[in-house]
Write an enzyme that holds these catalytic residues in place. Structure first.
Site, PDB file in Angstrom:
ATOM      1  N   ALA A 102       0.861  -1.183   0.000  1.00  0.00           N
ATOM      2  CA  ALA A 102       0.000   0.000   0.000  1.00  0.00           C
ATOM      3  C   ALA A 102       0.896   1.232   0.000  1.00  0.00           C
ATOM      4  O   ALA A 102       2.061   1.165   0.414  1.00  0.00           O
ATOM      5  CB  ALA A 102      -0.888  -0.022   1.233  1.00  0.00           C
ATOM      6  N   GLY A 145       0.663  -5.097   0.982  1.00  0.00           N
ATOM      7  CA  GLY A 145      -0.532  -5.186   0.137  1.00  0.00           C
ATOM      8  C   GLY A 145      -0.229  -5.824  -1.212  1.00  0.00           C
ATOM      9  O   GLY A 145      -1.104  -6.451  -1.806  1.00  0.00           O
ATOM     10  N   GLU A 148      -0.487  -9.390  -0.631  1.00  0.00           N
ATOM     11  CA  GLU A 148      -1.906  -9.748  -0.437  1.00  0.00           C
ATOM     12  C   GLU A 148      -2.653  -9.786  -1.765  1.00  0.00           C
ATOM     13  O   GLU A 148      -3.473 -10.677  -1.997  1.00  0.00           O
ATOM     14  CB  GLU A 148      -2.552  -8.752   0.531  1.00  0.00           C
ATOM     15  CG  GLU A 148      -2.034  -8.914   1.956  1.00  0.00           C
ATOM     16  CD  GLU A 148      -2.392  -7.756   2.870  1.00  0.00           C
ATOM     17  OE1 GLU A 148      -2.465  -7.982   4.082  1.00  0.00           O
ATOM     18  OE2 GLU A 148      -2.569  -6.623   2.399  1.00  0.00           O
ATOM     19  N   GLU A 168       4.721  -5.069   7.244  1.00  0.00           N
ATOM     20  CA  GLU A 168       3.987  -3.961   7.860  1.00  0.00           C
ATOM     21  C   GLU A 168       4.437  -3.681   9.287  1.00  0.00           C
ATOM     22  O   GLU A 168       4.385  -2.547   9.761  1.00  0.00           O
ATOM     23  CB  GLU A 168       2.477  -4.266   7.858  1.00  0.00           C
ATOM     24  CG  GLU A 168       1.821  -4.225   6.495  1.00  0.00           C
ATOM     25  CD  GLU A 168       1.853  -5.556   5.752  1.00  0.00           C
ATOM     26  OE1 GLU A 168       2.708  -6.416   6.085  1.00  0.00           O
ATOM     27  OE2 GLU A 168       1.046  -5.742   4.836  1.00  0.00           O
TER      28      GLU A 168
END
Ligand SMILES: C=C(C)C(=O)SCCNC(=O)CCNC(=O)[C@H](O)C(C)(C)COP(=O)(O)OP(=O)(O)OC[C@H]1O[C@@H](n2cnc3c(N)ncnc32)[C@H](O)[C@@H]1OP(=O)(O)O
Length: 294
Positions: A102, A145, A148, A168
């Site tokens: 992200a 992300g 993911e 993260e």
């Protein structure tokens, strides 16, 4: 999560159809139809444009998944999902990065209130609602992300320099787009020995395929190989492929006995389709099936 990558890599290599139903060209043909996007490139590739290829194209930021990129990605995949000429999709990035997570610059000023009220990351799961198979072709970093997003795809083709990780925790936070659940799911699929040490080790680390004693695919040919797989999938009945995907997804989410029941119902349902009759008839008549996709 590396096991997830491995699990998704393995079937893609081993479960190739024994009787290819569509001739697969080794050189993917490119169609000129390109969507106009800022952060991604969307184009049709493969024989007759049967594979939708989405390339994340925010190179300077290592394809960090900013809001604009995620909106475009959702739109491009949904467009291919509703395109009757497309049987499968390939999602890739650059050689250096599939996606480095992200967008940290976008997240930095967020507060609990803004995350909660705007449902930050809340619509990332739109990708999991795509009904056609999505193949992630991962070179370089697939972090946070990015990892993911790769894991939510149906198959991962990993390049030899692919790096998967959920870092993260180094940012003072934790995976919020399915990292724990997907990793947990992949461990559930291992023999049920109840040992979650590996899962704990995965947190905050970056892993290469070498760590799992697996060899990735050559970086340069990775996307073409993924497109060839997409072509093979596109050569099957689209309704049968969609049912397979639904059965696999259900099996991942349901207890074993419920997953088996669900699979059986879908199997019975396939007998209501024209393509099931055509597939079996074509086999007996020793000819290639002509799918009606219904
Ligand atoms: C869902 C959630 C919560 C998340 O995904 S949280 C984010 C998880 N991801 C991460 O923590 C990875 C962050 N990135 C990195 O650690 C490093 O960039 C890597 C991937 C190891 C690569 O390192 P390097 O090769 O040295 O490249 P580096 O110079 O850091 O990055 C190149 C550019 O991309 C930018 N960039 C890299 N990852 C980014 C990210 N996730 N968000 C925003 N920008 C990012 C980086 O800021 C730099 O920009 P600039 O040139 O303007 O300074």
């Amino acid at each position: 999560m590396l096991r997830q990558a491995a699990r998704k890599l393995a079937p893609s290599l081993s479960r190739r159809p024994s009787r290819p139903l569509l001739a697969v060209s080794h050189l993917s043909t490119s169609s000129p139809a390109r969507g106009e996007y800022e952060f991604i490139i969307s184009e049709k590739r493969g024989e007759g444009g049967c594979v939708g290829l989405v390339t994340l194209n925010r190179r300077k930021a290592l394809n960090a998944l900013c809001d604009g990129l995620m909106s475009e990605l959702r739109e491009a995949l949904a467009t291919f999902d509703s395109d009757p000429g497309v049987g499968a999709m390939v999602l890739t990035g650059s050689e250096k990065a599939f996606a480095a997570g992200a967008d940290i610059a976008e997240m930095q000023p967020l507060t609990f209130q803004s995350c909660y009220s705007q449902q930050f990351l809340g619509n990332w799961d739109a990708i999991s609602r795509i009904t056609k198979p999505v193949i992630a072709a991962v070179n370089g970093y697939a972090l946070g992300g990015g990892c993911e997003v790769a894991m939510v795809c149906d198959i991962i083709y990993a390049g030899e320099k692919a790096q998967f990780g959920q870092p993260e925790i180094a940012l003072g936070t934790l995976p919020g787009g399915g990292g724990h659940s997907e990793t947990h799911q992949s461990h559930r699929e291992e023999p049920r020995h109840g040992d979650d040490r590996h899962r704990r080790e995965d947190v905050g680390s970056r892993g290469t395929l070498a760590r799992t004693n697996q060899q990735g695919l050559p970086t340069e040919s990775l996307v073409d190989e993924a497109i060839q797989l997409g072509e093979r999938i596109s050569g099957f009945s689209k309704i049968a492929v969609a049912m397979c995907k639904e059965a696999v997804n259900a099996a991942e989410q349901l207890p074993l006995n419920e997953g088996l029941k669900y699979e059986k119902k879908l199997f019975y349902s396939s007998f209501a389709t024209d393509d099931r009759r055509e597939g079996m008839t074509a086999f007996l008549e020793k000819r290639t099936p002509q799918w009606a996709d219904c």
